[in-house]
Design an enzyme around this catalytic site. Sequence first.
Site: not given
Lengths: 650, 364
Positions: A373, A367, A352, A328, A386
Amino acid sequence: MGAELRNYLHEQYYFRLRLGFTALVVISLFALLASRFYYLQVKQYNHYQTLAENNRISLIPIAPNRGLILDKNGVVLAHNFFVYTLEITPAKIKDLEATIAEISQFVEISPLDRKRFNRLRQESRNFESVPIRTHLNEVEAAKFAVNHFRFPGVEIKSRLFRHYPLGKLGSHMVGYIGRINDKDLADLEKSGDLSNYKGSDHIGKSGLEQFYERQLHGTTGFQQVEVDADGHAVRVLSSNAPIPGDNLILSADSKLQEIAETAFGDRRGALVAINPKTGEVLSYVSQPTFDPNLFVGGIDTENWKLLNDSLDKPLINRPLRGIYPPGSTFKPFVALAGLEAGKRMPPFSIHDAGYFSFPNSRHRYRDWKPSGHGIVDMQRAITISCDTFFYGLAMELGIEKLTSFVRHFGFGRKSDFDLKGEIEGLLPTPEWKMRRFKQPWYPGETVIVGIGQGYTLVTPLQLAQATSILANNGVAMKPHLVAQIQNSLTGKRHISPPVVQDKITLNPDNMDIVRRGMVDVTLPGGTAASIGANAGYSIAAKTGTAQVIGIKQNEKYNEHTINERHRDHALFIAFAPAEDPKIALAVIVENGGHGGSAAGPIARKVMDYYLLGKLPIAEAAKIEVKIPINATGNAPATTPRLVPEEELYD
Amino acid sequence: MISRLFHRFVEHIDAFLMACLLFTLLASLFILYSASGQSFERVYAHGINTAVALSVLWVVANIPPNQLERIALPLYLLGVILLIGVALFGTISHGARRWLNVGIIHIQPSEIMRIALPMMLAWYFAKREGKPKPSHFAFAGLLLAIPVVLIMKQPDLGTSLLITASGFFILFLAGLNWKFLLGAATLLASLSPVFWSMLHDYQRRRIEILFDPTQDPLGAGYHTIQAIIAIGSGGSAGKGWLNGTQTQLDFLPERTTDFIFAVFSEEFGFLGNMLLLGLFSLIIIRGLMIASQAQSTFSRLLAGSITLTFFTYAFVNMGMVSGILPVVGVPLPLISYGGTSMVMLCLSFGILMSIHTHKKLVAT
């Protein structure tokens, strides 16, 4: 017939004319040689006669002092001192074993010394002298000197040794020197430097010692010595002093280095911290480290095995040669790529539901948060990391656009760093995949590049450099460890000027969105909220985790049930203060689990010390004051200390 | 009967040239004995080499020049093919790719080129009737450049320079335009500062050391310094055979091969040097005479080139040992230890003798 004959005679005439000319050239060049011989043998006879008579005169090379390596505050990281060594020339000795046994009556020779001697012997030629014992003390040297006459072919020599007072600290950065081997000799011959190494036994083998060999080594001097029949020097006729090598002054601070390395504890990993405005490397950590002093006199087999066979791979220079998926921590760069392409501009947001999938496909790109989220815009997508948001963005950008943009941040290419052996990492493209696997690029592979997974690989140095470029608004400064090169005779310093490597023009509004997203990471609600707590300055950061093993579609990753070496790598990038960055860094803790909790605290300690001069409170007591102790107690006179005690317990 | 047989045996041997060669070769055995630290094995091996080389000389001397002319082109092509073979499949030794492993034997094609190239160029100009045109010289230049570039790539700078010289002599003797020569020389001279400024510092330094060895007494300059001391200390009459201190105390490097002249010079002095120069001069004068009397274009060009190439070897070797030329690896012809170069040298003298003794009567 007549014409032909005339032609023939004509041709012969011209040929003879030319032949006559060459005869003149031959005569004049031989006359030149004759006059040279006359000059040397008749005119200068006395001069050369003397030279030949005195040709027992020998030229003795004098090795120059190697330059020092100092940290930014002048703390010594590498220096030289003289030691007595006991050396054997195998060619001059009949029974080696018996001789060594006899010597050991006067000077202690340990099994380790024997092993190292045997190894060095294999590496050197028979007529070269090889040390059997190093670091003789005065008493031992005197004892042997008295009995010297009994051992022809064994000699006491005074040799210049390299010492690294801080031992393991920063050893991947400083590197080490080692004895010159056949390969080094061949390289020196190729570069034309061989004669400059006539008096030298050692050469830089790794780290800065290797990269700056030319500057550190200096120029060998020589002495014309008249020798008597036994080959002993009687008097010096002329001498040409050696020129010592230049000193290196680093931009790193050994105290900061100690804090960073201590923060790792016994975990494996890497940290690189850079000043984004200049490219100066402030800290360069590869954990675990090793003691470079072991290599200077030739490492013994036991220690070598221990280092080389260790599962922790202490000899690998991780920042340079460790490659990891960025996970990430890649997202801020993807975000910027999107914004600069005019995608996901505020107030755009998605809902999401916990996964991304292609239309008409049941495959779900999950995810990290199974429930999703909810409503997410760009800034929040960075803050909460995210996955779903970035899956879609990467898809829409396409792999070519994405990689060509982030390449400006140094991914997938070498950073031209001042250490040798840097690895390029990997920024995958469809062409690359076709070349490598003979397979086309699948859209699903673009999706996972959006969250730094898939084929993408980075080195810690690259990740730190990318963070530094981000902190510096797209201007890439060439990263370097050496800030100044000092002439050790005049003391004059040559300062390495900051060099702009690459520049990408970024819209300040877009930069602002990414920066705010990253600042929120360290604020309550972000993925590394604890890292920002009570900092006193604002930190822009991003956490990351990189999978070591693949997780199947319906499997769940459970940190506790997985073998420690298969746990995720923890990643963390940050720059601070966010509004005017003075430090940018990347931390990787191998198999550390989550980036925020494993790698983040290390980054915080480094930033605290660098920005505020604050020592880590909890760890302060644990930081040992390391006074370098030489194996034989022959410690150099000026031993620099690392962290003064009184400061520690403040 | 016996005298007829003897006559048949020496029919194609040029007595004067042969006498000079035999005298020099005999001397070389004595010099080598001293240079090798009085090693009979070395002298014996050298004697064998010499015997083989002289047999080659005799065989070649008995081949008429027109037959040599016929094999010029195939020999050249073979040489080029072998050189390409070396570039592709050659074995590497001491950092250079010079040898080709053909089944059981190793061959060094650049040695073949030493004779094949001048033969080829002489053949080429012999084929052009009348005065050669500039285009002929251009093509000949190409024929010269192909093997030279291949040998330079090996890398073997010394051999490629000398092969260039042997080819250049043919071009010159074939009547290469004076204006062109002058122009090329001026161009080179005027361009050299430009080349100099394009070099790296360390490359310049190497060239400086090449011309002034005292700048690097521990490295490249060591050979030359010791050789000059040996020559100078020889004085006018020399220290005497086996009495050269530089030689016998191991100060001289490479003293059986490239630096053997320093051994000779130290032990036989200025007088010995004059004698050797005189001997070489006689050989060269005889060679030039043979060239000037040769009847065909092929044989006169070839004879001229062989003689001048011999001169070049001798001059470059003595020049480098005595410190007026940079050190390039060139042996002293007829004296240095080394089988291949000895055989190639005698082969070329065989050609000279063949040219001289196969003359036909021409009506004048």
